[in-house]
Design a protein around this motif. Sequence first.
Motif, PDB file in Angstrom:
ATOM      1  N   PHE A   6      14.218  -0.997  50.138  1.00 58.41           N
ATOM      2  CA  PHE A   6      12.878  -0.456  49.878  1.00 58.41           C
ATOM      3  C   PHE A   6      12.152  -1.281  48.828  1.00 58.41           C
ATOM      4  N   TYR A   9       8.322  -2.111  49.831  1.00 53.74           N
ATOM      5  CA  TYR A   9       7.631  -1.087  50.601  1.00 53.74           C
ATOM      6  C   TYR A   9       6.417  -0.570  49.834  1.00 53.74           C
ATOM      7  N   THR A  11       3.651   2.228  49.563  1.00 50.68           N
ATOM      8  CA  THR A  11       3.490   3.587  50.088  1.00 50.68           C
ATOM      9  C   THR A  11       2.055   3.807  50.569  1.00 50.68           C
ATOM     10  N   LEU A  32       7.313   9.109  50.550  1.00 48.43           N
ATOM     11  CA  LEU A  32       7.744   8.438  51.791  1.00 48.43           C
ATOM     12  C   LEU A  32       8.448   7.107  51.550  1.00 48.43           C
ATOM     13  N   ILE A  33       8.741   6.772  50.299  1.00 47.09           N
ATOM     14  CA  ILE A  33       9.550   5.572  50.039  1.00 47.09           C
ATOM     15  C   ILE A  33      10.849   5.736  50.833  1.00 47.09           C
ATOM     16  N   PRO A  34      11.174   4.745  51.678  1.00 45.96           N
ATOM     17  CA  PRO A  34      12.206   5.011  52.691  1.00 45.96           C
ATOM     18  C   PRO A  34      13.648   4.924  52.190  1.00 45.96           C
ATOM     19  N   PHE A  35      13.978   5.718  51.188  1.00 37.70           N
ATOM     20  CA  PHE A  35      15.388   5.841  50.798  1.00 37.70           C
ATOM     21  C   PHE A  35      15.593   7.162  50.069  1.00 37.70           C
ATOM     22  N   GLY A  38      12.826   9.455  49.065  1.00 43.02           N
ATOM     23  CA  GLY A  38      11.772   8.800  48.288  1.00 43.02           C
ATOM     24  C   GLY A  38      11.494   9.415  46.938  1.00 43.02           C
ATOM     25  N   THR A  42      13.074   7.226  43.106  1.00 39.93           N
ATOM     26  CA  THR A  42      13.532   6.116  43.942  1.00 39.93           C
ATOM     27  C   THR A  42      12.810   4.832  43.542  1.00 39.93           C
TER      28      THR A  42
END
Length: 317
Positions: A6, A9, A11, A32-35, A38, A42
């Motif tokens: 991430f 990434y 957002t 919505l941070i993909p880990f 989120g 994160t």
Amino acid sequence: MMIGLFNNYITPICKLTENLNDNTFFIKRDDLIPFSFGGNKTRKARYFFQKIIDNNNDCVVTYGSSSSNHCRVIANIAAKEKMPCYIISPIENNQETFNKKLMRLYRAKIINCPINEVKKIMDKTMNNLKQKGYKPYFIQGGGHGSLGTRAYVDAYREIKNYEIENNIRFDYIFHASGTGTTQAGLVCGKILNNDNKKIIGISIARKNPHGKNVVFGSINNYMKSKKKIDINEINFIDDYVLEGYSKFNSKIIKTIKDVLTEEGIPLDATYTGKAFWGMKDYIWKKQITGKNILFIHTGGTPLFFDNLEELFNGQFY
Ligand SMILES: *Cc1c(COP(=O)(O)O)cnc(C)c1O
């Protein structure tokens, strides 16, 4: 390397249907941070684990309550890195939350102790690990510290880039403020970009002057001597704290239900729901009109599910 998952990434920023006082509302979806669901923890954790990898540390120690998003994220990354993770957690705040379940799933070693012994047990855990030949890395609760601040200087840059690409200017940024690290990062970003947005941190627990002083300290810590800032320019609003951390009222529950229904976005009662309610009340009372307003969704999605019971109870269902 895991961090790459991430790393870059950005957002999304989305327009909301909310139009209180003829303002235009946007939301930056850091949830919505993909880990690991989120959130701001994160975003901060990335820098701590970068440091851990650079230093060749082999285990991590941190602290937080059973509802801590920070501890859940750290435990998840540690599990992925196959690194032992120790979480010192006060017994006074030890509900069976989804974050706690997740910490257990990630096999974090949770050490419960009375809140006034947290510091002592942290030092003891660090010393024990060192004596056993480990190289532990310590992360302050909530991902507090200059690396955490830096994460939100990044977020500010993302916001600036969005403004340029979309030919828009945000007048205000609102967000939930806890340890104040997120707020400190945003204020540093504003200073470094010579910007003049109003950044309004809605405190979810701390009162002033303590809350504001901590934000001020974090800003100075990050900026070193680069630029002087006036403490009176920090908007750390403590009017919506209620009786403190994780305490909420029926207005917050109604706000959560409205945002969930109208915008399809989950907020929680401890952080983002409290802050969204605080933002609307602040805008109403200060009679702010016709502005572009950005709310930062700082995450905490597992807490949304902890609150389902309240959401579906009684008059609001
Ligand atoms: C921790 C947290 C905050 C507060 O962030 P700070 O940087 O500690 O001020 C806000 N929202 C959520 C969802 C959090 O988990």
